[in-house]
Write an enzyme that holds these catalytic residues in place. Structure first.
Site, mmCIF file in Angstrom:
data_model
loop_
_atom_site.group_PDB
_atom_site.id
_atom_site.type_symbol
_atom_site.label_atom_id
_atom_site.label_comp_id
_atom_site.label_asym_id
_atom_site.label_seq_id
_atom_site.Cartn_x
_atom_site.Cartn_y
_atom_site.Cartn_z
ATOM 1 N N SER A 168 7.848 4.490 -4.813
ATOM 2 C CA SER A 168 8.590 3.237 -4.781
ATOM 3 C C SER A 168 7.692 2.152 -4.219
ATOM 4 C CB SER A 168 9.826 3.383 -3.885
ATOM 5 O OG SER A 168 10.432 2.126 -3.650
ATOM 6 N N TYR A 193 13.441 6.545 3.749
ATOM 7 C CA TYR A 193 13.150 6.450 2.317
ATOM 8 C C TYR A 193 11.725 5.951 2.106
ATOM 9 C CZ TYR A 193 13.521 5.006 -2.570
ATOM 10 O OH TYR A 193 13.310 4.840 -3.913
ATOM 11 N N ALA A 244 9.230 5.981 4.232
ATOM 12 C CA ALA A 244 8.280 6.965 4.757
ATOM 13 C C ALA A 244 8.080 8.107 3.762
ATOM 14 C CB ALA A 244 8.765 7.496 6.102
ATOM 15 N N LYS A 251 8.573 8.016 0.498
ATOM 16 C CA LYS A 251 7.898 7.513 -0.704
ATOM 17 C C LYS A 251 6.416 7.253 -0.435
ATOM 18 C CE LYS A 251 11.359 7.746 -3.505
ATOM 19 N NZ LYS A 251 11.342 8.634 -4.664
#
Length: 180
Positions: free
Chosen positions: A68, A81, A83, A85
């Site tokens: 992301s 999230y 971290a 990604k």
């Protein structure tokens, strides 16, 4: 994997496409369980699918991992999230070196994509929309929110012969919203 191998002796490609967040909260408000659930849903799931698939990937095969744009920028309420990604980008590079020259490994890092995740779906539950889509469009040079087909096409490219000399890379698909 056992079910797949009943039909095929090997697999050509693996696409790890997951985006999950257990709770949309500031770091200090997260429980350890919410942190772990988000990390497991994004990173551990990718680890496990790679671990199971790699022994059966055909020579010349490829893996594409979904990261992301949030892996590279900080935004409130996305700590686990983001971290996870970011860790996926590092794991992609590590796998690219471990599996070369037989298997290519790359990542896609999209910006906002028109999915339930963007409009309040957290994976298992639905919450209120957390992104002002009209404001977001103004920040993106192409002034759009990506459609799923605009993410699928680059994934297919990275799996194709056209990407046979690409490994360990991250393709940012974000309408110009993050230019690095």
């Amino acid at each position: 994997m056992e079910e797949l191998l009943k039909t095929w002796k090997e697999i050509d490609f693996l696409v790890n496409l997951v985006g999950f967040i257990a709770a949309f909260k500031k770091l200090e408000e997260l429980s350890v369980e919410e942190w772990k659930e988000t990390m497991d849903g994004n990173l551990k799931s990718l680890f496990l699918s790679c671990k199971m698939a790699i022994p059966y990937l055909a020579k010349g095969g490829a893996i594409v991992n979904m990261s992301s744009g949030l892996a590279l920028i900080g935004r409130p309420n996305y700590a686990p999230y983001s971290a996870a990604k970011a860790a996926i980008l590092s794991l992609t590079k590590t796998l690219a070196t471990e599996l070369a020259p037989d298997i290519r490994v790359n990542a896609i890092a999209p910006g906002a994509v028109q999915t339930d995740f963007l409009t309040g779906g957290l994976g298992r539950t639905k919450t209120e929309q957390r992104v002002d889509l009209e404001f977001y469009k103004k920040l993106v040079p192409l002034q759009t929110i990506a459609q799923t087909k605009e993410i699928a096409a680059p994934i297919l490219f990275l799996l194709s012969e056209g990407a046979s000399h690409i490994t360990g890379q991250t393709l940012h698909v974000n309408g110009g919203g993050l230019m690095i």
